[in-house]
Design a protein around this motif. Structure first.
Motif, PDB file in Angstrom:
ATOM      1  N   LEU A   1       0.825  -1.207   0.000  1.00 33.58           N
ATOM      2  CA  LEU A   1       0.000   0.000   0.000  1.00 33.58           C
ATOM      3  C   LEU A   1       0.862   1.260   0.000  1.00 33.58           C
ATOM      4  O   LEU A   1       0.528   2.241  -0.656  1.00 33.58           O
ATOM      5  N   SER A   2       1.968   1.238   0.721  1.00 33.03           N
ATOM      6  CA  SER A   2       2.864   2.394   0.737  1.00 33.03           C
ATOM      7  C   SER A   2       3.599   2.553  -0.580  1.00 33.03           C
ATOM      8  O   SER A   2       4.036   3.640  -0.921  1.00 33.03           O
ATOM      9  N   GLY A   3       3.732   1.453  -1.314  1.00 34.07           N
ATOM     10  CA  GLY A   3       4.414   1.501  -2.600  1.00 34.07           C
ATOM     11  C   GLY A   3       3.564   2.064  -3.721  1.00 34.07           C
ATOM     12  O   GLY A   3       4.076   2.407  -4.786  1.00 34.07           O
ATOM     13  N   LEU A   4       2.260   2.166  -3.486  1.00 36.22           N
ATOM     14  CA  LEU A   4       1.400   2.760  -4.511  1.00 36.22           C
ATOM     15  C   LEU A   4       1.841   4.198  -4.763  1.00 36.22           C
ATOM     16  O   LEU A   4       2.136   4.938  -3.838  1.00 36.22           O
ATOM     17  N   GLY A   5       1.875   4.574  -6.003  1.00 35.07           N
ATOM     18  CA  GLY A   5       2.223   5.948  -6.342  1.00 35.07           C
ATOM     19  C   GLY A   5       3.678   6.154  -6.688  1.00 35.07           C
ATOM     20  O   GLY A   5       4.106   7.276  -6.919  1.00 35.07           O
ATOM     21  N   LYS A   6       4.454   5.095  -6.727  1.00 28.90           N
ATOM     22  CA  LYS A   6       5.870   5.249  -7.068  1.00 28.90           C
ATOM     23  C   LYS A   6       6.085   5.342  -8.571  1.00 28.90           C
ATOM     24  O   LYS A   6       7.116   5.790  -9.024  1.00 28.90           O
ATOM     25  N   SER A   7       5.081   4.926  -9.329  1.00 32.12           N
ATOM     26  CA  SER A   7       5.155   5.054 -10.785  1.00 32.12           C
ATOM     27  C   SER A   7       4.622   6.428 -11.187  1.00 32.12           C
ATOM     28  O   SER A   7       3.805   7.012 -10.480  1.00 32.12           O
ATOM     29  N   PRO A   8       5.056   6.938 -12.332  1.00 30.73           N
ATOM     30  CA  PRO A   8       4.550   8.240 -12.786  1.00 30.73           C
ATOM     31  C   PRO A   8       3.031   8.214 -12.984  1.00 30.73           C
ATOM     32  O   PRO A   8       2.469   7.204 -13.386  1.00 30.73           O
ATOM     33  N   ASN A   9       2.380   9.317 -12.703  1.00 30.64           N
ATOM     34  CA  ASN A   9       0.926   9.494 -12.854  1.00 30.64           C
ATOM     35  C   ASN A   9       0.114   8.520 -12.011  1.00 30.64           C
ATOM     36  O   ASN A   9      -1.004   8.181 -12.355  1.00 30.64           O
ATOM     37  N   GLU A  10       0.665   8.061 -10.932  1.00 30.49           N
ATOM     38  CA  GLU A  10      -0.041   7.128 -10.067  1.00 30.49           C
ATOM     39  C   GLU A  10      -0.329   7.816  -8.738  1.00 30.49           C
ATOM     40  O   GLU A  10       0.543   8.459  -8.166  1.00 30.49           O
ATOM     41  N   SER A  11      -1.556   7.710  -8.262  1.00 31.20           N
ATOM     42  CA  SER A  11      -1.917   8.303  -6.977  1.00 31.20           C
ATOM     43  C   SER A  11      -1.302   7.484  -5.851  1.00 31.20           C
ATOM     44  O   SER A  11      -1.084   6.292  -5.988  1.00 31.20           O
ATOM     45  N   TYR A  12      -1.057   8.133  -4.738  1.00 31.33           N
ATOM     46  CA  TYR A  12      -0.461   7.424  -3.612  1.00 31.33           C
ATOM     47  C   TYR A  12      -1.356   7.502  -2.385  1.00 31.33           C
ATOM     48  O   TYR A  12      -2.168   8.406  -2.247  1.00 31.33           O
ATOM     49  N   LEU A  13      -1.202   6.522  -1.512  1.00 31.47           N
ATOM     50  CA  LEU A  13      -1.948   6.492  -0.263  1.00 31.47           C
ATOM     51  C   LEU A  13      -1.108   7.015   0.894  1.00 31.47           C
ATOM     52  O   LEU A  13      -1.633   7.542   1.854  1.00 31.47           O
ATOM     53  N   ASN A  14       0.200   6.840   0.805  1.00 35.88           N
ATOM     54  CA  ASN A  14       1.105   7.230   1.881  1.00 35.88           C
ATOM     55  C   ASN A  14       1.882   8.475   1.461  1.00 35.88           C
ATOM     56  O   ASN A  14       2.660   8.431   0.516  1.00 35.88           O
ATOM     57  N   PRO A  15       1.698   9.600   2.161  1.00 37.19           N
ATOM     58  CA  PRO A  15       2.412  10.820   1.780  1.00 37.19           C
ATOM     59  C   PRO A  15       3.912  10.758   2.062  1.00 37.19           C
ATOM     60  O   PRO A  15       4.676  11.522   1.492  1.00 37.19           O
ATOM     61  N   ILE A  16       4.338   9.853   2.929  1.00 35.34           N
ATOM     62  CA  ILE A  16       5.763   9.675   3.198  1.00 35.34           C
ATOM     63  C   ILE A  16       6.281   8.709   2.143  1.00 35.34           C
ATOM     64  O   ILE A  16       5.941   7.537   2.135  1.00 35.34           O
ATOM     65  N   ARG A  17       7.108   9.197   1.244  1.00 29.78           N
ATOM     66  CA  ARG A  17       7.489   8.410   0.075  1.00 29.78           C
ATOM     67  C   ARG A  17       8.646   7.447   0.322  1.00 29.78           C
ATOM     68  O   ARG A  17       8.763   6.441  -0.352  1.00 29.78           O
ATOM     69  N   THR A  18       9.548   7.744   1.259  1.00 27.21           N
ATOM     70  CA  THR A  18      10.651   6.832   1.572  1.00 27.21           C
ATOM     71  C   THR A  18      10.857   6.807   3.079  1.00 27.21           C
ATOM     72  O   THR A  18      10.411   7.706   3.797  1.00 27.21           O
ATOM     73  N   TYR A  19      11.578   5.796   3.537  1.00 31.80           N
ATOM     74  CA  TYR A  19      11.850   5.690   4.969  1.00 31.80           C
ATOM     75  C   TYR A  19      12.799   6.798   5.434  1.00 31.80           C
ATOM     76  O   TYR A  19      12.787   7.192   6.582  1.00 31.80           O
ATOM     77  N   GLU A  20      13.589   7.329   4.526  1.00 29.79           N
ATOM     78  CA  GLU A  20      14.553   8.379   4.866  1.00 29.79           C
ATOM     79  C   GLU A  20      13.918   9.769   4.904  1.00 29.79           C
ATOM     80  O   GLU A  20      14.575  10.743   5.235  1.00 29.79           O
ATOM     81  N   THR A  21      12.652   9.883   4.566  1.00 28.03           N
ATOM     82  CA  THR A  21      11.969  11.174   4.537  1.00 28.03           C
ATOM     83  C   THR A  21      11.928  11.792   5.926  1.00 28.03           C
ATOM     84  O   THR A  21      11.639  11.117   6.910  1.00 28.03           O
ATOM     85  N   ASN A  22      12.210  13.080   5.986  1.00 32.28           N
ATOM     86  CA  ASN A  22      12.101  13.834   7.234  1.00 32.28           C
ATOM     87  C   ASN A  22      10.619  14.147   7.443  1.00 32.28           C
ATOM     88  O   ASN A  22      10.050  14.974   6.739  1.00 32.28           O
ATOM     89  N   THR A  23      10.001  13.491   8.407  1.00 30.95           N
ATOM     90  CA  THR A  23       8.555  13.642   8.598  1.00 30.95           C
ATOM     91  C   THR A  23       8.179  15.056   9.028  1.00 30.95           C
ATOM     92  O   THR A  23       7.133  15.561   8.636  1.00 30.95           O
ATOM     93  N   THR A  24       9.025  15.706   9.806  1.00 34.00           N
ATOM     94  CA  THR A  24       8.737  17.082  10.215  1.00 34.00           C
ATOM     95  C   THR A  24       8.708  17.996   8.997  1.00 34.00           C
ATOM     96  O   THR A  24       7.805  18.821   8.849  1.00 34.00           O
ATOM     97  N   GLY A  25       9.674  17.841   8.128  1.00 36.16           N
ATOM     98  CA  GLY A  25       9.704  18.638   6.903  1.00 36.16           C
ATOM     99  C   GLY A  25       8.507  18.353   6.017  1.00 36.16           C
ATOM    100  O   GLY A  25       7.952  19.255   5.389  1.00 36.16           O
ATOM    101  N   GLU A  26       8.096  17.101   5.980  1.00 35.50           N
ATOM    102  CA  GLU A  26       6.941  16.716   5.169  1.00 35.50           C
ATOM    103  C   GLU A  26       5.662  17.355   5.708  1.00 35.50           C
ATOM    104  O   GLU A  26       4.821  17.817   4.949  1.00 35.50           O
ATOM    105  N   VAL A  27       5.522  17.389   7.023  1.00 35.81           N
ATOM    106  CA  VAL A  27       4.345  18.007   7.641  1.00 35.81           C
ATOM    107  C   VAL A  27       4.331  19.511   7.366  1.00 35.81           C
ATOM    108  O   VAL A  27       3.293  20.083   7.030  1.00 35.81           O
TER     109      VAL A  27
END
Length: 188
Positions: A39-65
């Motif tokens: 489910l978290s992998g959805l949206g990794k392809s171009p023009n694909e909607s995603y369910l998880n706004p955090i795209r990678t484990y290395e993402t800074n969640t504070t910056g994302e918020v």
């Protein structure tokens, strides 16, 4: 009494967001499990909607918020609310009434921020088809109980098929849901 209600509901709202952002983040790890990874992998392809706004484990969640209008307004209204609440204590009211008085003018900032924070969120139902408008909004929250679980499963299946089709353009980016089991009591 209204102030206590606002404070309690704001606290619940903030804690729920903190838990969700952490769950989004951990679902990107290898240890998250197959379903959460898929489910978290959805949206990794171009023009694909995603369910998880955090795209990678290395993402800074504070910056994302803080990268969203809802995140920034959430922080602003939280700070305004904390200042209003802390200046409402009896000690502050009695010793520094001006602090109490002027900090309560932050209610203007609070309510304007609250309106902006809630833009794009719509609450709809319980009428018509269970799938009415679920794809029209950026975020959909689905709650099902009893016989409502069947249409809920159908909605999730439709979302899955639409996300797997690269030609589908969806406004929907995030889905949250809760299923409640109905318990039948046996009469003796």
């Amino acid at each position: 009494m209204v102030a206590y209600g606002i404070a309690v509901n704001a606290t619940i709202h903030i804690v729920a967001h903190l838990i969700n952002i952490e769950r989004y983040h951990t679902s990107q790890s290898k240890e998250a499990g197959e379903l959460r990874n898929k489910l978290s992998g959805l949206g990794k392809s171009p023009n694909e909607s995603y369910l998880n706004p955090i795209r990678t484990y290395e993402t800074n969640t504070t910056g994302e918020v803080l990268n969203t209008i809802a995140g920034v307004t959430g922080v602003v209204i939280t700070v305004a609310l904390v200042l209003i609440i802390t200046s409402s204590t009896e000690l502050i009211r009695r010793s520094c009434y001006e602090v109490f008085w002027y900090s309560h003018h932050l209610f203007v900032v609070f309510f304007i921020g609250l309106i902006i924070h809630g833009m794009g969120v719509a609450v709809d139902g319980p009428y018509g088809s269970a799938t009415t408008g679920v794809f029209r909004y950026r975020v959909s929250v689905c709650i099902a109980a009893g016989i409502g679980v069947t249409p809920f499963a159908s909605i999730l299946k439709s979302i899955w098929y639409k996300c797997c089709n690269p030609d589908t353009v969806l406004a929907l980016q995030k889905v949250g849901g809760k299923v409640y089991r109905s318990v039948k009591m046996a009469h003796k």
